[in-house]
Design a protein around this motif. Structure first.
Motif, PDB file in Angstrom:
ATOM      1  N   VAL A  86     -11.480  12.857  28.925  1.00 42.22           N
ATOM      2  CA  VAL A  86     -11.637  13.966  27.984  1.00 42.22           C
ATOM      3  C   VAL A  86     -10.666  13.798  26.822  1.00 42.22           C
ATOM      4  CG1 VAL A  86     -11.454  16.460  27.676  1.00 42.22           C
ATOM      5  CG2 VAL A  86     -12.473  15.534  29.775  1.00 42.22           C
ATOM      6  N   ASP A  87      -9.415  13.479  27.139  1.00 42.45           N
ATOM      7  CA  ASP A  87      -8.426  13.230  26.081  1.00 42.45           C
ATOM      8  C   ASP A  87      -8.851  12.049  25.218  1.00 42.45           C
ATOM      9  OD1 ASP A  87      -6.904  15.292  27.068  1.00 42.45           O
ATOM     10  OD2 ASP A  87      -5.469  13.999  28.120  1.00 42.45           O
ATOM     11  N   GLY A  88      -9.419  11.022  25.873  1.00 41.74           N
ATOM     12  CA  GLY A  88      -9.848   9.840  25.138  1.00 41.74           C
ATOM     13  C   GLY A  88     -10.955  10.130  24.156  1.00 41.74           C
ATOM     14  N   PHE A  89     -11.887  10.989  24.530  1.00 43.83           N
ATOM     15  CA  PHE A  89     -12.937  11.378  23.596  1.00 43.83           C
ATOM     16  C   PHE A  89     -12.344  12.030  22.345  1.00 43.83           C
ATOM     17  CE2 PHE A  89     -16.266  11.842  27.186  1.00 43.83           C
ATOM     18  CZ  PHE A  89     -16.733  10.555  26.953  1.00 43.83           C
ATOM     19  N   SER A  90     -11.339  12.849  22.550  1.00 43.20           N
ATOM     20  CA  SER A  90     -10.699  13.537  21.416  1.00 43.20           C
ATOM     21  C   SER A  90      -9.922  12.555  20.547  1.00 43.20           C
ATOM     22  CB  SER A  90      -9.779  14.635  21.944  1.00 43.20           C
ATOM     23  OG  SER A  90      -9.121  15.290  20.889  1.00 43.20           O
ATOM     24  N   SER A  91      -9.128  11.690  21.175  1.00 41.75           N
ATOM     25  CA  SER A  91      -8.292  10.754  20.415  1.00 41.75           C
ATOM     26  C   SER A  91      -9.115   9.660  19.750  1.00 41.75           C
ATOM     27  CB  SER A  91      -7.259  10.113  21.347  1.00 41.75           C
ATOM     28  OG  SER A  91      -6.474  11.085  21.991  1.00 41.75           O
ATOM     29  N   GLY A  92     -10.066   9.098  20.512  1.00 39.97           N
ATOM     30  CA  GLY A  92     -10.809   7.941  20.015  1.00 39.97           C
ATOM     31  C   GLY A  92     -11.734   8.247  18.868  1.00 39.97           C
ATOM     32  N   THR A  93     -12.172   9.502  18.738  1.00 37.37           N
ATOM     33  CA  THR A  93     -13.106   9.848  17.668  1.00 37.37           C
ATOM     34  C   THR A  93     -12.427  10.553  16.496  1.00 37.37           C
ATOM     35  OG1 THR A  93     -13.655  11.948  18.776  1.00 37.37           O
ATOM     36  CG2 THR A  93     -15.023  10.032  19.308  1.00 37.37           C
ATOM     37  N   ASN A  94     -11.114  10.667  16.569  1.00 40.06           N
ATOM     38  CA  ASN A  94     -10.344  11.338  15.509  1.00 40.06           C
ATOM     39  C   ASN A  94      -9.846  10.299  14.508  1.00 40.06           C
ATOM     40  OD1 ASN A  94      -8.555  12.737  13.888  1.00 40.06           O
ATOM     41  ND2 ASN A  94      -7.340  13.577  15.576  1.00 40.06           N
ATOM     42  N   PRO A  95     -10.353  10.293  13.262  1.00 44.16           N
ATOM     43  CA  PRO A  95      -9.941   9.276  12.285  1.00 44.16           C
ATOM     44  C   PRO A  95      -8.453   9.303  11.973  1.00 44.16           C
ATOM     45  CG  PRO A  95     -11.892  10.456  11.537  1.00 44.16           C
ATOM     46  CD  PRO A  95     -11.377  11.206  12.724  1.00 44.16           C
ATOM     47  N   ASP A  96      -7.788  10.395  12.264  1.00 47.99           N
ATOM     48  CA  ASP A  96      -6.366  10.503  11.952  1.00 47.99           C
ATOM     49  C   ASP A  96      -5.478  10.147  13.144  1.00 47.99           C
ATOM     50  OD1 ASP A  96      -6.900  11.393   9.338  1.00 47.99           O
ATOM     51  OD2 ASP A  96      -7.191  13.457  10.067  1.00 47.99           O
ATOM     52  N   HIS A  97      -6.085   9.803  14.260  1.00 45.68           N
ATOM     53  CA  HIS A  97      -5.309   9.476  15.450  1.00 45.68           C
ATOM     54  C   HIS A  97      -5.090   7.966  15.521  1.00 45.68           C
ATOM     55  CE1 HIS A  97      -4.000   9.297  19.660  1.00 45.68           C
ATOM     56  NE2 HIS A  97      -3.853  10.618  19.617  1.00 45.68           N
ATOM     57  N   GLU A  98      -3.920   7.564  16.002  1.00 44.58           N
ATOM     58  CA  GLU A  98      -3.608   6.132  16.064  1.00 44.58           C
ATOM     59  C   GLU A  98      -4.518   5.373  17.018  1.00 44.58           C
ATOM     60  OE1 GLU A  98       0.390   5.710  17.322  1.00 44.58           O
ATOM     61  OE2 GLU A  98       0.110   6.727  19.259  1.00 44.58           O
ATOM     62  N   GLU A  99      -5.199   6.079  17.927  1.00 46.40           N
ATOM     63  CA  GLU A  99      -6.105   5.416  18.871  1.00 46.40           C
ATOM     64  C   GLU A  99      -7.571   5.531  18.447  1.00 46.40           C
ATOM     65  OE1 GLU A  99      -5.336   6.639  22.895  1.00 46.40           O
ATOM     66  OE2 GLU A  99      -3.169   6.341  22.711  1.00 46.40           O
ATOM     67  N   PHE A 100      -7.807   5.886  17.206  1.00 46.34           N
ATOM     68  CA  PHE A 100      -9.174   5.988  16.686  1.00 46.34           C
ATOM     69  C   PHE A 100      -9.913   4.681  16.921  1.00 46.34           C
ATOM     70  CE2 PHE A 100     -11.949   5.811  12.699  1.00 46.34           C
ATOM     71  CZ  PHE A 100     -12.940   6.617  13.240  1.00 46.34           C
ATOM     72  N   TRP A 101     -11.147   4.796  17.406  1.00 47.47           N
ATOM     73  CA  TRP A 101     -11.921   3.599  17.732  1.00 47.47           C
ATOM     74  C   TRP A 101     -12.418   2.868  16.498  1.00 47.47           C
ATOM     75  CZ3 TRP A 101     -14.877   7.239  21.445  1.00 47.47           C
ATOM     76  CH2 TRP A 101     -14.179   7.341  22.657  1.00 47.47           C
ATOM     77  N   GLY A 102     -12.449   3.529  15.375  1.00 43.09           N
ATOM     78  CA  GLY A 102     -12.984   2.927  14.152  1.00 43.09           C
ATOM     79  C   GLY A 102     -14.435   3.310  13.943  1.00 43.09           C
ATOM     80  N   ASP A 103     -14.805   3.484  12.702  1.00 42.08           N
ATOM     81  CA  ASP A 103     -16.200   3.814  12.388  1.00 42.08           C
ATOM     82  C   ASP A 103     -17.109   2.628  12.714  1.00 42.08           C
ATOM     83  OD1 ASP A 103     -15.755   6.432  11.398  1.00 42.08           O
ATOM     84  OD2 ASP A 103     -15.060   5.592   9.478  1.00 42.08           O
ATOM     85  N   MET A 104     -18.333   2.935  13.047  1.00 42.96           N
ATOM     86  CA  MET A 104     -19.288   1.882  13.381  1.00 42.96           C
ATOM     87  C   MET A 104     -19.834   1.214  12.129  1.00 42.96           C
ATOM     88  SD  MET A 104     -21.375   3.230  16.717  1.00 42.96           S
ATOM     89  CE  MET A 104     -20.890   4.961  16.757  1.00 42.96           C
TER      90      MET A 104
END
Length: 635
Positions: A86-104
């Motif tokens: 759940v935390d990962g969904f929030s962090s990974g999809t947040n462009p301002d978070h250091e763990e952002f997955w990156g846009d496709m």
């Protein structure tokens, strides 16, 4: 021996009930905790590289276990580590978070991982979506919906966008694109070729491997048929009907012990190979006899049990290795990251079922007895599958990868593939030992300096409903025609190969049988030994190896040239199942000739049964038998 066997948390798990399967999933998920980033969005399991970027690789480690986690939660289970995702969904999809997955971007690996994520939203919204705050939900929707205007490969990948949109629709997101999803589904349906089979791409693609079944297409069709029944009933019923027909062929790829025949790419996905059987249950698809719910349950659970028992599939900390039965990077593809093996979590899909489902209430049944000791012609994949003589394997012609894949000649072009003996891949190209040339006719035009094996098979067909016939053109002035004939009741442990070679150059040929475990009882390498003993045997026109894994042999039965028998000790880590193997091989020299060279080869295979070590008694009698060339094959 596995020095960590006593510490494996699943060591005594009988894997018989839904609770047993849930416990095994927890054992798979728990070791990922120490490898998870602080924000939960990335799971870093190793330092090997892929053709895509590191952020995508760590997203892969995060997303693939969700196949199992979401199924567990959907079926009423719980997992104390759920908050990490759940935390990962929030962090990974947040462009301002250091763990952002990156846009496709176009054809982005991130698209692959959207499949598990979309599934999780569709089946476990309450546990994985609802806990997110409004800002996180908006970021999540934006990121997941970002693939709708991107270019995708014209393959099974299109299913990943379908699942992303399916997930968005189930959470009521405005980013759900119904028009895009329908267009993708309509196009995916053009891959269908009949008899339950879909190819992994448009016309001209002839890969019909596990991507056509458990890894992607059949699994996706079945899950969609359950989740989209109300919105798309006609298509969903078509998918269920395809699965009913497909299952009658697909059961032939499994043996009575639960193993699936290794064939094609992505073998590191391991027990994802059996997830089709779980998906049938998820979609409530009942099958005609003899495929009862008890049989389906057995096919699924026996396969997972087999993988629970393979020590080399796991690191000491319980995370999955890259490889097959042991860590092996020789057989991987350039898209295999350390997180890739967790695609196997698709096989936990039955955890989403209620306890009352017939999959769980039925008594597990063995492999159907009426299918044992039989041979089946599988028309669409151009395979002949057999378990005559107690050995489950297939004869193969006519498949090859439509784009560059490492070791594709080994993964698609071999003459036979076995559930017991697996297949081998090259670890080099300088010697026969490096080649891993099991179940192939290897040719060299430089006196053994380099070798060519069948990759681009032409004019393949099933002939007379009895055998495979195909052509191969390794050089402009060399043509090879091959007939592959399955075992007969008269010689049930042998299959027959007939090769017609026409060459305009000097050639060396090396034809291999099944690669087999190559050690004695004391763990040392096999040595020459008489009949009945563990060891190797070589003479003109014959070669054989006997070990605790059974017997493998090859014999010339009347070629137009003389061939020497050799029991080659292949280089370590070439075979998918055993790291130290011996390969019975026939070697010959050929001069340019306007007439045909005929190679007539009998291949012997008898694996050990279950936990028994060594071949069954009486194998020597069977070895002295030889198959005959059918009269319809004109020499």
């Amino acid at each position: 021996m596995d020095p960590f066997a006593g510490t494996r948390p699943w060591g005594k798990n009988p894997l018989e009930t839904k609770n047993d399967l849930a416990n095994f999933l927890v054992n798979v998920l728990d070791p990922l905790g120490p490898h998870t980033s602080p924000g939960g969005a990335r799971i870093h399991l190793g330092h090997t590289a892929t053709h895509y970027d590191e952020a995508a690789a760590q997203l892969e480690g995060f997303s693939r276990p969700i196949w199992g986690l979401a199924a567990l939660l959907a079926g009423g289970g719980s997992y104390e580590g759920t908050k990490r995702w759940v935390d990962g969904f929030s962090s990974g999809t947040n462009p301002d978070h250091e763990e952002f997955w990156g846009d496709m971007r176009n054809k982005d690996q991130r698209m692959v991982e959207c499949s598990a994520i979309g599934f999780s939203l569709a089946v476990a919204r309450e546990k994985l979506w609802d806990p997110l705050d409004d800002a996180s939900k908006k970021n999540f929707e934006s990121w997941l919906g970002g693939m709708n205007d991107k270019e995708m490969p014209n393959t099974n990948w299109l299913w990943f966008r379908v699942f992303a949109n399916l997930g968005l629709s189930k959470v009521g997101s405005p980013r759900f694109d119904a028009k895009r999803m329908k267009a993708d589904l309509d196009h995916l349906d053009t891959f269908y070729i009949g008899e339950g089979w879909s190819r992994d791409g448009p016309e001209g693609v002839i890969q019909l491997d596990y991507y056509s079944s458990s890894f992607a297409i059949q699994f996706a069709q079945l899950v969609y048929s359950k989740l989209a029944q109300a919105e798309d009933p006609q298509r969903c019923e078509e998918y269920r009907n395809r699965a009913r027909r497909f299952a009658q062929d697909f059961i032939r790829y499994f043996d009575a012990e639960g193993r699936a025949i290794p064939f094609g790419r992505s073998m590191t996905y391991r027990f994802a190979m059996s997830s089709f059987w779980g998906a049938l249950a998820f979609a409530d698809v009942e099958l005609p006899a003899p495929l009862t719910w008890g049989v389906i349950k057995g096919l699924q659970l026996r396969n997972i049990r087999y993988w629970m028992r393979q020590p080399g599939a796991y690191y000491p900390d319980g995370t999955l290795t890259i490889g097959f039965v042991y860590p092996n990077h020789n057989m991987t593809e350039n898209y295999n990251s350390p997180g890739s093996p967790y695609w196997c979590c698709k096989s936990f899909v039955t955890l989403a079922l209620p306890d009352s489902h017939p999959f769980w209430t039925s008594k597990e049944e063995p492999y159907p007895s009426k299918l044992l000791g039989t041979t089946a012609v599988l028309h669409k994949p151009l395979h002949i599958a057999t378990n005559v003589g107690g050995h489950t394997f297939l004869l193969s012609s006519g498949q090859q990868c439509s784009y560059p894949v490492k070791q594709s000649a080994a993964k698609y072009g071999k003459l036979a593939y076995s559930s017991a003996f697996g297949y081998s891949v090259p670890v080099g190209n300088g010697t026969l030992e490096e080649l891993g040339g099991d179940n192939t006719l290897a040719l060299s035009d430089d006196n053994g300096e380099t070798w060519k094996c069948r990759r681009d098979t032409r004019e393949a067909r099933i002939e007379n409903g009895k055998w495979l016939r195909s052509m191969w053109y390794p050089w402009k002035d060399v043509e090879v025609e091959t007939w592959l004939v399955p075992p007969t009741l008269e010689a049930p442990l042998w299959h027959l190969r007939v090769h017609r070679i026409k060459t305009g150059r000097d050639l060396t040929s090396a034809e291999g049988g099944f690669a087999i475990y190559g050690q004695r009882e004391d763990g040392r390498a096999l040595e020459p030994a008489p009949e009945g003993k563990y060891g190797t045997y070589e003479e003109a026109g014959e070669a054989r190896a006997t070990s605790k894994a059974g017997v493998s042999g090859i014999a010339d039965i009347g070629s137009t040239c003389s061939r020497n028998g050799q029991a080659l000790r292949t280089d370590a880590n070439s075979n998918l199942i055993v790291a130290r193997a011996v390969l019975p091989t026939l070697v010959a020299k050929h001069k340019p000739d306007s007439s045909n060279i005929w190679l007539l080869t009998a291949v012997f295979g008898l694996p050990n049964e279950g936990d028994a070590e060594g071949p069954a008694k009486g194998w020597e009698v069977e070895w002295r038998k030889r198959p005959s060339v059918p009269g319809d094959i004109r020499l």
